[in-house]
Write a protein that holds these residues in place. Structure first.
Motif, PDB file in Angstrom:
ATOM      1  N   ASP A  83      44.878  54.269  49.899  1.00  0.00           N
ATOM      2  CA  ASP A  83      46.280  53.836  49.929  1.00  0.00           C
ATOM      3  C   ASP A  83      46.501  52.485  49.251  1.00  0.00           C
ATOM      4  N   PHE A  84      45.503  51.605  49.254  1.00  0.00           N
ATOM      5  CA  PHE A  84      45.642  50.337  48.533  1.00  0.00           C
ATOM      6  C   PHE A  84      45.793  50.598  47.027  1.00  0.00           C
ATOM      7  N   PHE A  85      45.102  51.587  46.521  1.00  0.00           N
ATOM      8  CA  PHE A  85      45.212  51.928  45.098  1.00  0.00           C
ATOM      9  C   PHE A  85      46.550  52.595  44.807  1.00  0.00           C
ATOM     10  N   VAL A  86      46.996  53.464  45.681  1.00  0.00           N
ATOM     11  CA  VAL A  86      48.303  54.107  45.513  1.00  0.00           C
ATOM     12  C   VAL A  86      49.406  53.057  45.496  1.00  0.00           C
TER      13      VAL A  86
ATOM     14  N   SER B 176      38.750  44.462  46.579  1.00  0.00           N
ATOM     15  CA  SER B 176      37.515  43.798  46.165  1.00  0.00           C
ATOM     16  C   SER B 176      36.354  44.410  46.932  1.00  0.00           C
ATOM     17  N   ALA B 177      35.273  44.735  46.208  1.00  0.00           N
ATOM     18  CA  ALA B 177      34.102  45.359  46.842  1.00  0.00           C
ATOM     19  C   ALA B 177      32.833  44.776  46.242  1.00  0.00           C
TER      20      ALA B 177
ATOM     21  N   GLY C 170      43.059  44.973  39.009  1.00  0.00           N
ATOM     22  CA  GLY C 170      43.177  44.616  40.418  1.00  0.00           C
ATOM     23  C   GLY C 170      41.982  44.976  41.274  1.00  0.00           C
ATOM     24  N   LEU C 171      40.991  45.651  40.709  1.00  0.00           N
ATOM     25  CA  LEU C 171      39.763  45.985  41.431  1.00  0.00           C
ATOM     26  C   LEU C 171      38.671  45.002  41.020  1.00  0.00           C
ATOM     27  N   THR C 172      38.196  44.211  41.974  1.00  0.00           N
ATOM     28  CA  THR C 172      37.144  43.227  41.734  1.00  0.00           C
ATOM     29  C   THR C 172      35.851  43.735  42.351  1.00  0.00           C
ATOM     30  N   THR C 173      34.761  43.736  41.562  1.00  0.00           N
ATOM     31  CA  THR C 173      33.460  44.160  42.089  1.00  0.00           C
ATOM     32  C   THR C 173      32.373  43.184  41.660  1.00  0.00           C
ATOM     33  N   SER C 174      31.347  43.075  42.507  1.00  0.00           N
ATOM     34  CA  SER C 174      30.163  42.271  42.214  1.00  0.00           C
ATOM     35  C   SER C 174      28.930  42.989  42.733  1.00  0.00           C
TER      36      SER C 174
END
Length: 186
Positions: free
Chosen positions: A99-102, A108-109, A155-159
Motif C-alpha cells: 500500500d505504501f507503493f500504491v 526504505s529497506a 522513492g525506494l531507498t535500499t542499502s
C-alpha cells in the motif's frame, strides 16, 4: 523544528530484526522531527538481534491489524534474516508494504529487508541493492540488483548491510522530506 516535523513514519519489524538497522534509522528520523511507530504482527515486544546474538527487546507501538499505510508518510524495513522471512509470510504485513507503493510514499529497506518487497511484488523494473545472499530472489522478482552502498529509485531507498547505515539514514531522511513520489509505480 526538524525537516520531518509533522510526519509520521512506520518501522515494520518482528522478532529477529538486526537491531542497529532499526535503531539508527529510527534515531535519525526522530532527530529530524518525525514521529516513529514500531509496527509488528502482535502487541508487546519484539526481539532484536546483533548479528547471531540476541540484542534488546523493543516495545511495539501498533500492530498491522491496527494500521494502514494512509496513517504514515513513509515506511522503513530493517533487515535481519528471521524478521523479513516471518513478515513476508503474513498477508496483512505484505499488503501494508504494498500500500505504501500504491500511495507513492517513500519506502526504505536495508540488508534482508527487501525480501519483503519481493513478496509484495513491487520490484519489477526497479534498481535496488540488498544483502548479497538475497540478490537472486530480488532479481527473480524483477529488480535490477546492483552492489552499491545506497540506491534510490523513485522513492525506494535500499542499502546492503549495517556498514551502509550512515548513507542509508541520510537518504531515508531526504526521501521522507521530499514526500510523495508521483512517478513511483506500484
Amino acid at each position: 523544528m526538524g525537516v520531518l516535523t509533522g510526519k509520521t513514519v512506520a518501522i515494520l519489524a518482528t522478532d529477529g530484526f538486526e537491531q542497529v538497522e532499526l535503531t539508527e534509522p529510527m534515531e535519525k528520523v526522530k532527530d529530524a522531527g518525525a514521529e516513529v511507530h514500531i509496527v509488528s504482527l502482535a502487541s508487546g515486544e519484539i526481539q532484536g538481534m546483533q548479528h547471531a546474538d540476541k540484542g534488546d527487546k523493543f516495545p511495539v507501538d501498533k500492530t498491522v491489524d491496527e494500521v494502514s499505510a494512509a496513517d504514515y508518510n513513509g515506511l522503513i524495513l530493517p533487515g535481519g534474516v528471521l524478521n523479513p522471512d516471518t513478515l513476508r509470510a503474513n498477508a496483512k504485513a505484505v499488503q501494508f508494504v504494498r500500500d505504501f507503493f500504491v500511495q507513492h510514499k517513500p519506502v526504505s529497506a536495508i540488508c534482508h529487508g527487501p525480501w519483503l518487497l519481493a513478496e509484495a511484488d513491487v520490484l519489477k523494473g526497479r534498481t535496488i541493492t540488498s544483502f548479497a545472499s538475497i540478490k537472486t530472489d530480488l532479481m527473480n522478482a524483477g529488480a535490477n540488483w546492483v552492489d552499491q552502498e545506497v540506491v534510490v529509485d523513485q522513492g525506494l531507498t535500499t542499502s546492503r548491510d549495517p556498514d551502509d547505515l550512515e548513507a542509508f539514514c541520510k537518504k531515508v531522511v531526504e526521501e521522507l522530506r521530499e514526500g510523495k513520489h508521483e512517478e513511483q509505480t506500484a
